[in-house]
Design an enzyme around this catalytic site. Structure first.
Site, mmCIF file in Angstrom:
data_model
loop_
_atom_site.group_PDB
_atom_site.id
_atom_site.type_symbol
_atom_site.label_atom_id
_atom_site.label_comp_id
_atom_site.label_asym_id
_atom_site.label_seq_id
_atom_site.Cartn_x
_atom_site.Cartn_y
_atom_site.Cartn_z
ATOM 1 N N ASP A 60 -41.777 -71.505 108.075
ATOM 2 C CA ASP A 60 -40.437 -71.555 108.668
ATOM 3 C C ASP A 60 -40.344 -70.413 109.680
ATOM 4 O OD1 ASP A 60 -37.681 -71.233 109.179
ATOM 5 O OD2 ASP A 60 -37.151 -72.006 107.194
ATOM 6 N N VAL A 61 -40.106 -70.739 110.929
ATOM 7 C CA VAL A 61 -40.102 -69.680 111.959
ATOM 8 C C VAL A 61 -38.995 -68.653 111.744
ATOM 9 C CG1 VAL A 61 -41.242 -71.019 113.804
ATOM 10 C CG2 VAL A 61 -38.734 -71.026 113.636
ATOM 11 N N TYR A 153 -25.402 -73.389 120.606
ATOM 12 C CA TYR A 153 -26.713 -73.943 121.000
ATOM 13 C C TYR A 153 -27.029 -73.516 122.439
ATOM 14 C CZ TYR A 153 -30.505 -77.101 122.199
ATOM 15 O OH TYR A 153 -31.712 -77.602 122.633
ATOM 16 N N VAL A 186 -33.556 -85.896 125.703
ATOM 17 C CA VAL A 186 -34.821 -86.481 125.257
ATOM 18 C C VAL A 186 -34.554 -87.147 123.903
ATOM 19 C CG1 VAL A 186 -37.280 -86.049 124.874
ATOM 20 C CG2 VAL A 186 -35.920 -84.360 126.145
ATOM 21 N N GLU A 189 -35.906 -86.570 117.242
ATOM 22 C CA GLU A 189 -35.068 -86.391 116.045
ATOM 23 C C GLU A 189 -33.934 -85.386 116.299
ATOM 24 O OE1 GLU A 189 -37.571 -85.453 112.691
ATOM 25 O OE2 GLU A 189 -38.567 -87.391 112.782
HETATM 26 P P1 NDP Z 1 -37.185 -82.629 116.980
HETATM 27 O O1 NDP Z 1 -36.056 -82.458 115.995
HETATM 28 O O2 NDP Z 1 -37.800 -83.963 117.088
HETATM 29 O O3 NDP Z 1 -38.318 -81.544 116.675
HETATM 30 C C1 NDP Z 1 -37.994 -80.217 116.364
HETATM 31 C C2 NDP Z 1 -39.218 -79.517 115.804
HETATM 32 O O4 NDP Z 1 -38.854 -78.153 115.510
HETATM 33 C C3 NDP Z 1 -39.710 -80.143 114.518
HETATM 34 O O5 NDP Z 1 -41.115 -80.226 114.547
HETATM 35 C C4 NDP Z 1 -39.272 -79.150 113.451
HETATM 36 O O6 NDP Z 1 -40.230 -79.119 112.408
HETATM 37 C C5 NDP Z 1 -39.317 -77.827 114.218
HETATM 38 N N1 NDP Z 1 -38.468 -76.843 113.566
HETATM 39 C C6 NDP Z 1 -37.114 -76.844 113.456
HETATM 40 N N2 NDP Z 1 -36.700 -75.805 112.721
HETATM 41 C C7 NDP Z 1 -37.816 -75.126 112.350
HETATM 42 C C8 NDP Z 1 -38.054 -73.979 111.556
HETATM 43 N N3 NDP Z 1 -37.040 -73.289 111.007
HETATM 44 N N4 NDP Z 1 -39.321 -73.555 111.368
HETATM 45 C C9 NDP Z 1 -40.348 -74.225 111.925
HETATM 46 N N5 NDP Z 1 -40.203 -75.334 112.690
HETATM 47 C C10 NDP Z 1 -38.944 -75.774 112.887
HETATM 48 O O7 NDP Z 1 -36.579 -82.164 118.375
HETATM 49 P P2 NDP Z 1 -37.228 -82.058 119.842
HETATM 50 O O8 NDP Z 1 -38.636 -82.423 119.843
HETATM 51 O O9 NDP Z 1 -36.306 -82.757 120.744
HETATM 52 O O10 NDP Z 1 -37.032 -80.491 120.101
HETATM 53 C C11 NDP Z 1 -38.088 -79.616 120.440
HETATM 54 C C12 NDP Z 1 -37.540 -78.494 121.309
HETATM 55 O O11 NDP Z 1 -37.045 -79.029 122.528
HETATM 56 C C13 NDP Z 1 -36.385 -77.707 120.692
HETATM 57 O O12 NDP Z 1 -36.555 -76.343 120.996
HETATM 58 C C14 NDP Z 1 -35.163 -78.277 121.385
HETATM 59 O O13 NDP Z 1 -34.099 -77.355 121.418
HETATM 60 C C15 NDP Z 1 -35.732 -78.531 122.772
HETATM 61 N N6 NDP Z 1 -35.019 -79.488 123.600
HETATM 62 C C16 NDP Z 1 -34.759 -80.757 123.134
HETATM 63 C C17 NDP Z 1 -34.059 -81.646 123.941
HETATM 64 C C18 NDP Z 1 -33.666 -83.025 123.478
HETATM 65 O O14 NDP Z 1 -32.770 -83.637 124.105
HETATM 66 N N7 NDP Z 1 -34.285 -83.579 122.432
HETATM 67 C C19 NDP Z 1 -33.659 -81.277 125.300
HETATM 68 C C20 NDP Z 1 -33.968 -79.927 125.662
HETATM 69 C C21 NDP Z 1 -34.646 -79.081 124.842
HETATM 70 P P3 NDP Z 1 -39.887 -79.059 110.843
HETATM 71 O O15 NDP Z 1 -38.523 -79.650 110.652
HETATM 72 O O16 NDP Z 1 -40.980 -79.845 110.198
HETATM 73 O O17 NDP Z 1 -39.949 -77.614 110.527
HETATM 74 C C1 8X3 Z 2 -30.990 -80.592 124.297
HETATM 75 C C2 8X3 Z 2 -30.261 -81.226 125.425
HETATM 76 O O1 8X3 Z 2 -27.954 -81.534 126.427
HETATM 77 O O2 8X3 Z 2 -28.238 -82.057 124.060
HETATM 78 O O3 8X3 Z 2 -31.266 -79.251 124.553
HETATM 79 O O4 8X3 Z 2 -28.202 -79.795 124.798
HETATM 80 S S1 8X3 Z 2 -28.576 -81.122 125.149
#
Ligand code: NDP
Ligand code: 8X3
Length: 252
Positions: A60-61, A153, A186, A189
């Site tokens: 867990d980060v 956020y 994007v 999940e």
């Molecule tokens: P997902 O929810 O699909 O993936 C998030 C990932 O983060 C999972 O692999 C999860 O793994 C990991 N994670 C979350 N909390 C923890 C934790 N405490 N410790 C370790 N790992 C953690 O989301 P996205 O792929 O969309 O998101 C990836 C990144 O992109 C994020 O930083 C998000 O803010 C950013 N982002 C996403 C956008 C979108 O619209 N989807 C747009 C812009 C940015 P696990 O739960 O197994 O720990």
């Molecule tokens: C994820 C994109 O617009 O939901 O960072 O915040 S938004």
């Protein structure tokens, strides 16, 4: 010897897509995230499909000691990381500031800001020792603009934007590249996590337009990672064509 990529949050979405892209390009990959079952399944698949070596480290980060212990426990040969993708992150809730959940705030700040810092602290020192490296930080359009009820956020992603710039300054003497990739919507999940498992509400976020998919972002990250040694991409913003800004999506 194959290059090495360390990807945080590789169990889903953008992180998982990055794991595929880096493995496809011949990198050995360190997969991290909390859900060990998913990491192991992905590791087997990547190893079989691309014939590269995969290491798995589940933590867990948010837990500083766990981050340090798990990363430092990796064998020495895995510490020669060429590319760190700081991707683990999440949103929790969508409430006005006066109604926000204290727990949601803590989770977002601890994951998106402090977690990213803990991982970066360890890996940047490895990169300094190796004399090479590239850190790619997942920001967001939410780190460039603020939208209604996105308050905390957005603040965490603005912090990532600032840290991206700070890292570039501090790591400059060591030749370490630092890049931020800022996506708009994007479909991953992400919204299910934001709305705590409410799939119907999450689905609505992407209705009436074509959002980005995780691969779109992973290929953009690969573009930044694959520039020649003398070229650094400082930052890139990538949006669905139907989205002009954080609060403006054209829905049919
Ligand atoms: P997902 O929810 O699909 O993936 C998030 C990932 O983060 C999972 O692999 C999860 O793994 C990991 N994670 C979350 N909390 C923890 C934790 N405490 N410790 C370790 N790992 C953690 O989301 P996205 O792929 O969309 O998101 C990836 C990144 O992109 C994020 O930083 C998000 O803010 C950013 N982002 C996403 C956008 C979108 O619209 N989807 C747009 C812009 C940015 P696990 O739960 O197994 O720990
Ligand atoms: C994820 C994109 O617009 O939901 O960072 O915040 S938004």
């Amino acid at each position: 010897m194959a290059k090495i990529a360390l990807i945080t949050g590789a169990t889903s979405g953008i992180g998982e897509a990055c794991a595929h892209v880096f493995a496809r390009e011949g990198y050995n990959v360190i997969l991290t995230g909390r859900r060990l079952d998913r990491l192991e399944k992905l590791a087997g698949h990547l190893n079989e499909t691309y014939n590269v070596e995969i290491a798995v480290s589940a933590f867990d980060v948010r837990d500083r000691e766990e981050v340090i212990k798990n990363l430092e426990n990796l064998p020495a040969e895995w510490k020669k990381v060429n590319v760190l993708v700081n991707n683990a992150g999440l949103s929790q809730g969508l409430d006005p500031i006066q109604k926000g959940s204290y727990d949601d705030w803590d989770t977002m700040i601890d994951t998106n800001v402090k977690g990213l810092l803990y991982v970066s602290r360890v890996v940047s020192n490895w990169m300094i020792s190796s004399g090479f490296g590239h850190i790619i930080n997942l920001g967001s359009i939410a780190g460039k603009e603020v939208y209604a009820n996105g308050n905390v956020y957005c603040a965490t992603k603005h912090a990532v934007d600032a840290l991206n710039k700070g890292m570039r300054i501090d790591l400059l003497p060591y030749g370490i590249k630092v890049t931020a990739v800022h996506p708009g919507a994007v479909e991953t999940e992400f919204s299910e996590v934001r709305f705590k498992g409410d799939k119907a509400r999450a689905k609505k976020v992407y209705e009436g337009f074509e959002p980005l998919v995780a691969d779109d972002v992973a290929e953009t990250i690969w573009f930044a990672a694959s520039r020649p040694a003398h070229v650094n991409i400082n930052e890139l913003t990538i949006m669905p064509t139907a989205q002009s800004g954080a609060s403006n999506i054209f829905r049919k």
